[in-house]
Design a protein around this motif. Sequence first.
Motif, PDB file in Angstrom:
ATOM      1  N   ALA A  39      -2.378  -2.212  11.768  1.00  9.91           N
ATOM      2  CA  ALA A  39      -1.493  -2.361  10.611  1.00  9.91           C
ATOM      3  C   ALA A  39      -1.816  -1.325   9.537  1.00  9.91           C
ATOM      4  N   LEU A  40      -0.806  -1.010   8.767  1.00  8.89           N
ATOM      5  CA  LEU A  40      -0.961  -0.163   7.591  1.00  8.89           C
ATOM      6  C   LEU A  40      -0.668  -1.023   6.369  1.00  8.89           C
ATOM      7  N   THR A  41      -1.475  -0.882   5.340  1.00  9.18           N
ATOM      8  CA  THR A  41      -1.233  -1.590   4.085  1.00  9.18           C
ATOM      9  C   THR A  41      -0.591  -0.618   3.109  1.00  9.18           C
ATOM     10  N   LEU A  42       0.611  -0.977   2.652  1.00 11.66           N
ATOM     11  CA  LEU A  42       1.308  -0.165   1.664  1.00 11.66           C
ATOM     12  C   LEU A  42       1.166  -0.861   0.311  1.00 11.66           C
ATOM     13  N   ARG A  43       0.649  -0.116  -0.641  1.00 15.64           N
ATOM     14  CA  ARG A  43       0.535  -0.598  -2.020  1.00 15.64           C
ATOM     15  C   ARG A  43       1.491   0.230  -2.862  1.00 15.64           C
ATOM     16  N   GLU A  44       2.365  -0.484  -3.587  1.00 16.49           N
ATOM     17  CA  GLU A  44       3.387   0.196  -4.382  1.00 16.49           C
ATOM     18  C   GLU A  44       3.428  -0.394  -5.783  1.00 16.49           C
ATOM     19  N   ALA A  45       3.144   0.456  -6.750  1.00 20.58           N
ATOM     20  CA  ALA A  45       3.193   0.069  -8.170  1.00 20.58           C
ATOM     21  C   ALA A  45       2.507  -1.277  -8.365  1.00 20.58           C
ATOM     22  N   SER A  46       3.187  -2.233  -8.991  1.00 20.04           N
ATOM     23  CA  SER A  46       2.571  -3.537  -9.262  1.00 20.04           C
ATOM     24  C   SER A  46       2.977  -4.605  -8.251  1.00 20.04           C
ATOM     25  N   TYR A  47       3.658  -4.215  -7.169  1.00 18.75           N
ATOM     26  CA  TYR A  47       4.071  -5.173  -6.153  1.00 18.75           C
ATOM     27  C   TYR A  47       2.882  -5.611  -5.305  1.00 18.75           C
ATOM     28  N   PRO A  48       2.968  -6.810  -4.695  1.00 14.74           N
ATOM     29  CA  PRO A  48       1.884  -7.219  -3.780  1.00 14.74           C
ATOM     30  C   PRO A  48       1.803  -6.261  -2.587  1.00 14.74           C
ATOM     31  N   PRO A  49       0.598  -6.052  -2.031  1.00 18.15           N
ATOM     32  CA  PRO A  49       0.469  -5.195  -0.840  1.00 18.15           C
ATOM     33  C   PRO A  49       1.304  -5.748   0.324  1.00 18.15           C
ATOM     34  N   VAL A  50       1.818  -4.840   1.143  1.00 14.13           N
ATOM     35  CA  VAL A  50       2.642  -5.204   2.297  1.00 14.13           C
ATOM     36  C   VAL A  50       1.999  -4.647   3.558  1.00 14.13           C
ATOM     37  N   GLN A  51       1.944  -5.489   4.600  1.00 10.85           N
ATOM     38  CA  GLN A  51       1.418  -5.065   5.895  1.00 10.85           C
ATOM     39  C   GLN A  51       2.564  -4.503   6.734  1.00 10.85           C
ATOM     40  N   TYR A  52       2.419  -3.274   7.182  1.00  7.84           N
ATOM     41  CA  TYR A  52       3.388  -2.645   8.077  1.00  7.84           C
ATOM     42  C   TYR A  52       2.762  -2.621   9.468  1.00  7.84           C
ATOM     43  N   ILE A  53       3.448  -3.258  10.409  1.00  8.21           N
ATOM     44  CA  ILE A  53       2.927  -3.450  11.758  1.00  8.21           C
ATOM     45  C   ILE A  53       3.666  -2.540  12.724  1.00  8.21           C
ATOM     46  N   PRO A  54       2.928  -1.823  13.590  1.00  6.36           N
ATOM     47  CA  PRO A  54       3.609  -0.951  14.559  1.00  6.36           C
ATOM     48  C   PRO A  54       4.591  -1.749  15.419  1.00  6.36           C
ATOM     49  N   ARG A  55       5.761  -1.176  15.636  1.00 10.96           N
ATOM     50  CA  ARG A  55       6.784  -1.835  16.464  1.00 10.96           C
ATOM     51  C   ARG A  55       6.247  -2.245  17.832  1.00 10.96           C
ATOM     52  N   LYS A  56       5.349  -1.427  18.374  1.00  9.60           N
ATOM     53  CA  LYS A  56       4.805  -1.714  19.709  1.00  9.60           C
ATOM     54  C   LYS A  56       4.032  -3.032  19.729  1.00  9.60           C
ATOM     55  N   ASP A  57       3.614  -3.529  18.557  1.00 10.73           N
ATOM     56  CA  ASP A  57       2.846  -4.765  18.473  1.00 10.73           C
ATOM     57  C   ASP A  57       3.672  -5.947  17.965  1.00 10.73           C
ATOM     58  N   VAL A  58       4.990  -5.782  17.926  1.00  8.20           N
ATOM     59  CA  VAL A  58       5.912  -6.836  17.514  1.00  8.20           C
ATOM     60  C   VAL A  58       6.683  -7.285  18.749  1.00  8.20           C
ATOM     61  N   ASP A  59       6.854  -8.601  18.937  1.00 13.08           N
ATOM     62  CA  ASP A  59       7.609  -9.123  20.075  1.00 13.08           C
ATOM     63  C   ASP A  59       9.102  -8.927  19.795  1.00 13.08           C
ATOM     64  N   MET A  60       9.609  -7.778  20.184  1.00 13.69           N
ATOM     65  CA  MET A  60      10.993  -7.407  19.898  1.00 13.69           C
ATOM     66  C   MET A  60      11.992  -8.324  20.606  1.00 13.69           C
ATOM     67  N   SER A  61      11.559  -9.034  21.659  1.00 15.25           N
ATOM     68  CA  SER A  61      12.467  -9.939  22.369  1.00 15.25           C
ATOM     69  C   SER A  61      12.881 -11.124  21.492  1.00 15.25           C
TER      70      SER A  61
END
Length: 132
Positions: A39-61
Motif C-alpha cells: 500500500a501507499l499512504t497519501l497525505r494531502e493537506a489537512s485531510y486524513p491519510p488515505v491508503q492506496y492499494i495496488p489493483r493486483k491486490d484487490v479482488d476485482m471480481s
Amino acid sequence: MSGKPIKIPGPDHPISVERNPARVVVKLGGKVIADTHDALTLREASYPPVQYIPRKDVDMSLLSRTDHSTHCPYKGDVSYYSIVPGGERSKNAIWTYDTPNPAVSGIRDHMAFYPDRVDSIEELQAPEAGQF
C-alpha cells in the motif's frame, strides 16, 4: 488539453505519497476485498491519510465500475467502483486515478476505499524481530 484545472502541490496544499510498511486489509461483509503489503499512504493537506492499494491486490471480481466520475485539480480525473456484495452502502466505495497528474503518478494502478462504505481498513503491523 481537457480544459480542467491542474494544480501543483506545494506549501499551501502539500501532498506526499509514501510506501506503507504495514499490511493493509479491507473487509466488507466478512469478505476480504483487498489485502496487500504494498500500500501507499497519501497525505494531502489537512485531510486524513488515505491508503492506496495496488489493483493486483484487490479482488476485482467483487467490483463493478460505475459511470460516476469527478476531478481533483491536484490528482486528476477520478473513476469509481462499487463493491457488489455491499449493495447500496458500497456504491462508489472505491476511487482510482487511471492517469493521475505527474505530481502523484505513483498512485497509478492503485485504488482507495471510503472507510464508511466498508467494514474495516486495517493496518496490520509486522511483529518486531524476535516476537511471535
